[in-house]
Design a protein around this motif. Structure first.
Motif, mmCIF file in Angstrom:
data_model
loop_
_atom_site.group_PDB
_atom_site.id
_atom_site.type_symbol
_atom_site.label_atom_id
_atom_site.label_comp_id
_atom_site.label_asym_id
_atom_site.label_seq_id
_atom_site.Cartn_x
_atom_site.Cartn_y
_atom_site.Cartn_z
ATOM 1 N N VAL A 226 -38.536 23.101 6.669
ATOM 2 C CA VAL A 226 -39.893 22.643 6.350
ATOM 3 C C VAL A 226 -40.439 23.379 5.129
ATOM 4 O O VAL A 226 -41.019 22.767 4.219
ATOM 5 C CB VAL A 226 -40.831 22.854 7.565
ATOM 6 C CG1 VAL A 226 -42.283 22.544 7.172
ATOM 7 C CG2 VAL A 226 -40.409 21.977 8.724
ATOM 8 N N MET A 227 -40.235 24.683 5.078
ATOM 9 C CA MET A 227 -40.747 25.459 3.944
ATOM 10 C C MET A 227 -40.054 25.060 2.639
ATOM 11 O O MET A 227 -40.695 24.994 1.583
ATOM 12 C CB MET A 227 -40.588 26.961 4.215
ATOM 13 C CG MET A 227 -41.584 27.508 5.228
ATOM 14 S SD MET A 227 -41.577 29.313 5.363
ATOM 15 C CE MET A 227 -40.029 29.587 6.228
ATOM 16 N N MET A 228 -38.756 24.788 2.708
ATOM 17 C CA MET A 228 -38.035 24.377 1.498
ATOM 18 C C MET A 228 -38.513 23.006 1.014
ATOM 19 O O MET A 228 -38.669 22.788 -0.193
ATOM 20 C CB MET A 228 -36.529 24.344 1.781
ATOM 21 C CG MET A 228 -35.902 25.719 1.964
ATOM 22 S SD MET A 228 -36.193 26.820 0.559
ATOM 23 C CE MET A 228 -35.395 25.915 -0.760
ATOM 24 N N LEU A 229 -38.736 22.085 1.944
ATOM 25 C CA LEU A 229 -39.251 20.763 1.554
ATOM 26 C C LEU A 229 -40.638 20.880 0.926
ATOM 27 O O LEU A 229 -40.943 20.206 -0.068
ATOM 28 C CB LEU A 229 -39.299 19.835 2.775
ATOM 29 C CG LEU A 229 -37.957 19.348 3.321
ATOM 30 C CD1 LEU A 229 -38.166 18.543 4.608
ATOM 31 C CD2 LEU A 229 -37.233 18.489 2.292
ATOM 32 N N LEU A 230 -41.478 21.739 1.512
ATOM 33 C CA LEU A 230 -42.823 21.943 0.963
ATOM 34 C C LEU A 230 -42.746 22.557 -0.432
ATOM 35 O O LEU A 230 -43.468 22.128 -1.348
ATOM 36 C CB LEU A 230 -43.630 22.854 1.895
ATOM 37 C CG LEU A 230 -45.053 23.180 1.436
ATOM 38 C CD1 LEU A 230 -45.907 21.924 1.351
ATOM 39 C CD2 LEU A 230 -45.693 24.197 2.385
ATOM 40 N N LEU A 231 -41.885 23.537 -0.606
ATOM 41 C CA LEU A 231 -41.718 24.172 -1.918
ATOM 42 C C LEU A 231 -41.221 23.164 -2.952
ATOM 43 O O LEU A 231 -41.719 23.122 -4.087
ATOM 44 C CB LEU A 231 -40.726 25.334 -1.801
ATOM 45 C CG LEU A 231 -40.353 26.047 -3.098
ATOM 46 C CD1 LEU A 231 -41.570 26.752 -3.689
ATOM 47 C CD2 LEU A 231 -39.225 27.061 -2.852
ATOM 48 N N PHE A 232 -40.252 22.361 -2.559
ATOM 49 C CA PHE A 232 -39.687 21.350 -3.451
ATOM 50 C C PHE A 232 -40.758 20.336 -3.853
ATOM 51 O O PHE A 232 -40.881 19.967 -5.029
ATOM 52 C CB PHE A 232 -38.534 20.645 -2.733
ATOM 53 C CG PHE A 232 -37.387 20.320 -3.621
ATOM 54 C CD1 PHE A 232 -36.561 21.314 -4.118
ATOM 55 C CD2 PHE A 232 -37.116 19.013 -3.966
ATOM 56 C CE1 PHE A 232 -35.501 21.020 -4.944
ATOM 57 C CE2 PHE A 232 -36.055 18.697 -4.794
ATOM 58 C CZ PHE A 232 -35.238 19.702 -5.279
ATOM 59 N N THR A 233 -41.526 19.872 -2.884
ATOM 60 C CA THR A 233 -42.544 18.857 -3.143
ATOM 61 C C THR A 233 -43.645 19.381 -4.056
ATOM 62 O O THR A 233 -44.002 18.750 -5.053
ATOM 63 C CB THR A 233 -43.172 18.380 -1.820
ATOM 64 O OG1 THR A 233 -42.148 17.916 -0.953
ATOM 65 C CG2 THR A 233 -44.168 17.255 -2.062
ATOM 66 N N THR A 234 -44.196 20.547 -3.732
ATOM 67 C CA THR A 234 -45.304 21.084 -4.524
ATOM 68 C C THR A 234 -44.854 21.461 -5.939
ATOM 69 O O THR A 234 -45.613 21.307 -6.897
ATOM 70 C CB THR A 234 -45.937 22.298 -3.824
ATOM 71 O OG1 THR A 234 -44.909 23.265 -3.506
ATOM 72 C CG2 THR A 234 -46.635 21.880 -2.541
ATOM 73 N N SER A 235 -43.628 21.958 -6.085
ATOM 74 C CA SER A 235 -43.121 22.303 -7.422
ATOM 75 C C SER A 235 -42.943 21.049 -8.267
ATOM 76 O O SER A 235 -43.248 21.046 -9.471
ATOM 77 C CB SER A 235 -41.783 23.050 -7.313
ATOM 78 O OG SER A 235 -41.941 24.282 -6.649
ATOM 79 N N ALA A 236 -42.439 19.978 -7.654
ATOM 80 C CA ALA A 236 -42.272 18.721 -8.389
ATOM 81 C C ALA A 236 -43.625 18.148 -8.800
ATOM 82 O O ALA A 236 -43.790 17.660 -9.927
ATOM 83 C CB ALA A 236 -41.512 17.714 -7.524
ATOM 84 N N ILE A 237 -44.611 18.202 -7.897
ATOM 85 C CA ILE A 237 -45.966 17.757 -8.241
ATOM 86 C C ILE A 237 -46.506 18.597 -9.396
ATOM 87 O O ILE A 237 -47.114 18.078 -10.332
ATOM 88 C CB ILE A 237 -46.897 17.866 -7.011
ATOM 89 C CG1 ILE A 237 -46.473 16.860 -5.937
ATOM 90 C CG2 ILE A 237 -48.350 17.627 -7.406
ATOM 91 C CD1 ILE A 237 -47.242 17.023 -4.631
ATOM 92 N N GLY A 238 -46.273 19.892 -9.332
ATOM 93 C CA GLY A 238 -46.747 20.793 -10.376
ATOM 94 C C GLY A 238 -46.174 20.450 -11.733
ATOM 95 O O GLY A 238 -46.905 20.389 -12.735
ATOM 96 N N PHE A 239 -44.877 20.189 -11.802
ATOM 97 C CA PHE A 239 -44.250 19.888 -13.087
ATOM 98 C C PHE A 239 -44.755 18.563 -13.636
ATOM 99 O O PHE A 239 -45.025 18.431 -14.839
ATOM 100 C CB PHE A 239 -42.733 19.846 -12.934
ATOM 101 C CG PHE A 239 -42.015 19.545 -14.223
ATOM 102 C CD1 PHE A 239 -41.950 20.483 -15.231
ATOM 103 C CD2 PHE A 239 -41.419 18.307 -14.430
ATOM 104 C CE1 PHE A 239 -41.303 20.209 -16.433
ATOM 105 C CE2 PHE A 239 -40.765 18.028 -15.618
ATOM 106 C CZ PHE A 239 -40.709 18.977 -16.620
#
Length: 249
Positions: free
Chosen positions: A139-152
């Motif tokens: 769950v934490m990895m999916l959240l990190l992946f999602t928020t980083s992609a939104i950020g970029f």
């Protein structure tokens, strides 16, 4: 095969350059990742007399992970507009996906003291166990992946550096405080809960609160929350790689 090795070396080099060296140069900035979650942990502990402290620990862990991704907006904008590092990478075999992963891992290293602190608290309060260890990590990895992609993706649209830092702070605060990150989602009226469910921090919080046995989550809610987070991680990463502004006009 040669390209893959080159990109792996780039990601490792960028992690050392932007993550490890930043910790050595200015450890005080690491505390910025901890300030809001720790303040909320303290506030919740005082107000609820410790009753909701386990929710605050789970919320703090989610907040540090999500802030890691959202705060990268400022980093992406700075590296694109001020240092012009992105312009240098465009001329190489490095692509947007390598760039996103490089900065994501660098920031993850940068915020690792906060993550370690909350993991220790989760172990002390029996939130993190051998049974739920892998589900919580996923769950934490999916959240990190999602928020980083939104950020970029958002960072590629920002025209000025100061807007990047402002947008990062706004998203970090709004999307980690208003959604049910530090409190049970069951406190929300169903109409509001359904509106907030697509927010990555909301679905991650429901999953982590359920896996930690803080609340009873139905199988349907588990599946829906996981699918939302999983699909969003793929969709936002694709959008960030495919449609973000990689080359300056």
């Amino acid at each position: 095969m040669v390209v893959k090795v080159l990109k792996t070396k780039y990601i490792l080099a960028f992690t050392i350059f932007y993550g490890y060296s930043s910790i050595k140069r200015g450890f005080v900035y690491v505390l910025t990742y901890l300030s809001i979650p720790l303040a909320e942990l303290f506030l919740i502990y005082i107000i609820t007399h410790g009753v909701f402290v386990r929710f605050a620990i789970v919320g703090g862990l989610i907040s540090v992970i999500a802030n890691n991704g959202f705060s990268s907006i400022g980093d992406f904008v700075f590296l694109r507009l001020e240092s012009r590092l992105q312009d240098l990478l465009v001329a190489t075999e490095i692509g947007p996906s390598d760039y996103i992963l490089g900065l994501m891992i660098a920031n993850l290293l940068y915020s690792s003291p906060g993550i370690i602190l909350y993991i220790i608290l989760a172990l002390i309060y029996h939130i993190l166990t051998l049974v739920n260890f892998f589900p919580l990590i996923i769950v934490m990895m999916l959240l990190l992946f999602t928020t980083s992609a939104i950020g970029f993706f958002l960072a590629s649209l920002v025209p000025h550096t100061r807007y990047g830092w402002g947008l990062a702070g706004l998203l970090s605060s709004v999307l980690t405080i208003i959604p049910p990150v530090f409190y049970p989602y069951t406190f929300l009226p169903k109409s509001i809960y359904l509106v907030m469910l697509p927010i990555p921090t909301t679905s991650a919080a429901i999953l982590m609160q359920g896996f930690s046995n803080l609340i009873n989550v139905s199988r349907k809610t588990f599946i829906v929350s996981f699918l939302i987070l999983f699909i969003e991680s793929i969709v936002f990463f694709y959008l960030s790689v495919r449609f973000s502004r990689w080359r300056e006009k």
